[in-house]
Design a protein around this motif. Structure first.
Motif, short mmCIF file in Angstrom:
data_model
loop_
_atom_site.label_atom_id
_atom_site.label_comp_id
_atom_site.label_asym_id
_atom_site.label_seq_id
_atom_site.Cartn_x
_atom_site.Cartn_y
_atom_site.Cartn_z
N ASP A 43 46.08 31.20 43.12
CA ASP A 43 46.26 30.58 44.44
C ASP A 43 44.92 30.40 45.14
OD1 ASP A 43 49.05 30.58 44.12
OD2 ASP A 43 49.18 32.65 44.86
N VAL A 44 44.07 31.41 45.03
CA VAL A 44 42.74 31.34 45.65
C VAL A 44 41.94 30.19 45.04
CG1 VAL A 44 40.55 32.54 46.01
CG2 VAL A 44 42.71 33.80 46.18
N ALA A 45 42.01 30.06 43.71
CA ALA A 45 41.29 28.99 43.02
C ALA A 45 41.78 27.61 43.47
CB ALA A 45 41.45 29.15 41.52
N ALA A 46 43.11 27.46 43.60
CA ALA A 46 43.67 26.17 44.01
C ALA A 46 43.23 25.81 45.43
CB ALA A 46 45.19 26.23 43.92
N LEU A 47 43.28 26.77 46.35
CA LEU A 47 42.91 26.49 47.74
C LEU A 47 41.42 26.19 47.87
CD1 LEU A 47 43.79 26.32 50.69
CD2 LEU A 47 43.39 28.79 50.89
N ALA A 66 40.20 33.37 49.86
CA ALA A 66 40.75 34.71 49.66
C ALA A 66 41.18 35.33 50.98
CB ALA A 66 39.72 35.60 48.97
N GLU A 67 40.37 35.10 52.01
CA GLU A 67 40.68 35.63 53.34
C GLU A 67 41.96 35.01 53.90
OE1 GLU A 67 40.00 37.79 56.90
OE2 GLU A 67 38.80 37.87 55.08
N GLU A 68 42.04 33.70 53.80
CA GLU A 68 43.19 32.98 54.35
C GLU A 68 44.50 33.37 53.67
OE1 GLU A 68 44.74 28.33 54.77
OE2 GLU A 68 42.58 28.77 54.63
N LEU A 69 44.44 33.57 52.37
CA LEU A 69 45.66 33.89 51.61
C LEU A 69 46.00 35.38 51.61
CD1 LEU A 69 45.06 31.57 48.52
CD2 LEU A 69 46.76 31.25 50.33
N GLY A 70 45.09 36.20 52.11
CA GLY A 70 45.34 37.64 52.08
C GLY A 70 45.32 38.19 50.67
N LYS A 76 39.15 42.18 50.92
CA LYS A 76 38.27 43.14 51.58
C LYS A 76 36.92 43.19 50.88
CE LYS A 76 41.79 46.14 53.63
NZ LYS A 76 41.40 45.86 55.01
N ILE A 77 36.95 43.15 49.56
CA ILE A 77 35.70 43.12 48.82
C ILE A 77 35.00 41.78 49.06
CG2 ILE A 77 34.71 43.08 46.48
CD1 ILE A 77 36.83 45.05 45.64
N ALA A 78 35.79 40.69 49.14
CA ALA A 78 35.19 39.38 49.39
C ALA A 78 34.46 39.37 50.73
CB ALA A 78 36.28 38.30 49.38
N ARG A 79 35.07 39.93 51.75
CA ARG A 79 34.42 39.98 53.05
C ARG A 79 33.16 40.84 52.99
NH1 ARG A 79 39.72 40.60 55.06
NH2 ARG A 79 39.39 42.79 55.50
N ALA A 80 33.26 41.92 52.23
CA ALA A 80 32.09 42.79 52.10
C ALA A 80 30.94 42.05 51.43
CB ALA A 80 32.45 44.03 51.29
#
Length: 333
Positions: free
Chosen positions: A6-10, A41-45, A50-54
């Motif tokens: 899903d993250v890849a598609a978005l 990743a942030e938008e989809l939860g 959390k690691i992505a934000r870090a």
């Protein structure tokens, strides 16, 4: 629940690209692409967000605890307290269980880097070859004295020497003189300090402890059970066991051999695990104050992460918990 697909598609990229970005395995990916992946990743939860934000902010909120055996109640309780204090500081606690297998310096470094760790709480003697540079770079905090001869930086531990003195004095106060000791593995710092404290307590009172009544163990139930025959053959009146897990083994061996505790032999132990509430007799045991150790460890981790401190050594005072496993020498005769 969102998936990496899903993250890849978005984000409009491949699954491989998402994986590389979130796991930092390809520095050639453009900053613009990385940003798209982080935002998706942030938008989809997504569970790695959390690691992505870090990674995006270059500031991790992940603290790792490395332990040797999660099935040991001592480590389970410690992890519980660590988790509680991590939540107070808004950190995530990642548990790495080594299963008592050796971890090389190279593998340990990879473990820290691949999980984007802000600090590491090391409670495992199986990690080998650490140096000051690695300790400082990754905010490694020792929750056990890995090397008795080396005063490590960033150490939070119980005062093992004081604990040894408390246990020995308790037995001596009750008239015991023929005392056996089930100590820890050879060259183990906490065992060496507990032994030092016990010997100091006896020497301060001009009382001799026969070295032939001392045996090495491994802090396990099986090790305690195996040591039971040794102490019966030595005909000791009391035992100072350096671990509750070993003490449970001793209790079971004595029970199977019709030896009553504390009528026939007294036993003082170490750790005061929650299982003491259900074993019979309840152990008299040294409580390391794991709650306080955990709090001090997370406080120090936060200070190191935010560069408020560079190094600290903290020793937490233990407490003797009176159970039912120690009598008095005149009661046994």
């Amino acid at each position: 629940m969102a998936t990496i697909k899903d993250v890849a598609a978005l984000a409009g990229v491949s699954i491989t690209t998402v994986s590389m970005v979130l796991n930092r395995t390809d520095d050639k990916i453009s900053a613009k692409t990385k940003e798209k992946v982080f935002l998706a990743a942030e938008e989809l939860g997504y569970n790695a967000n959390k690691i992505a934000r870090a990674l995006a902010s270059k500031k991790s909120n992940v603290i790792m605890a490395v332990i040797p055996d999660i099935s040991n109640p001592f480590f389970s309780v410690l992890v519980k307290f660590l988790t509680n204090y991590c939540l107070e500081y808004n950190y995530l606690l990642y548990i790495h269980n080594s299963n008592n297998k050796s971890i090389s310096k190279k593998d340990f470094k990879a473990l820290l880097e691949n999980n984007y760790i802000a600090a590491c709480l090391l409670v495992d003697r199986n990690v080998r070859g650490l140096d000051d540079e690695l300790i400082e770079k990754y905010n490694v905090i020792f929750l056990d004295e890995v090397d008795f001869s080396n005063s490590k930086k960033n150490l939070v531990t119980g005062n093992n020497e004081l604990g040894g003195m408390l246990a020995m004095n308790y037995l001596l106060d009750r008239g015991f003189r023929k005392i056996g000791m089930l100590i820890g593995p050879r060259s183990t710092a906490n065992s060496s300090r507990r032994l030092s404290g016990a010997i100091k307590a006896s020497m301060n009172r001009d009382i001799y402890i026969d070295s032939k009544n001392i045996i090495h163990g491994d802090y396990s139930y099986e090790g305690g059970y195996a040591a039971g025959k040794f102490f019966l053959d030595r005909q000791v009146d009391a035992i100072f066991s350096f671990s509750d897990m070993s003490s449970y083994g001793l209790l079971n061996y004595f029970r199977e051999n019709k030896i009553k505790v504390p009528r026939d032999i007294s036993l003082v132990s170490y750790d005061n695990l929650f299982l003491n509430k259900i074993v019979s007799p309840r152990l008299t045991s040294i409580d390391q104050n794991l709650d306080r150790i955990a709090k001090e460890a997370i406080d120090l981790a936060d200070d190191l992460i935010n560069k408020r401190k560079t190094e600290t050594r903290i020793e937490v005072e233990p407490i003797l918990f009176e159970g039912e496993s120690v009598g008095r020498i005149y009661e046994n005769n």
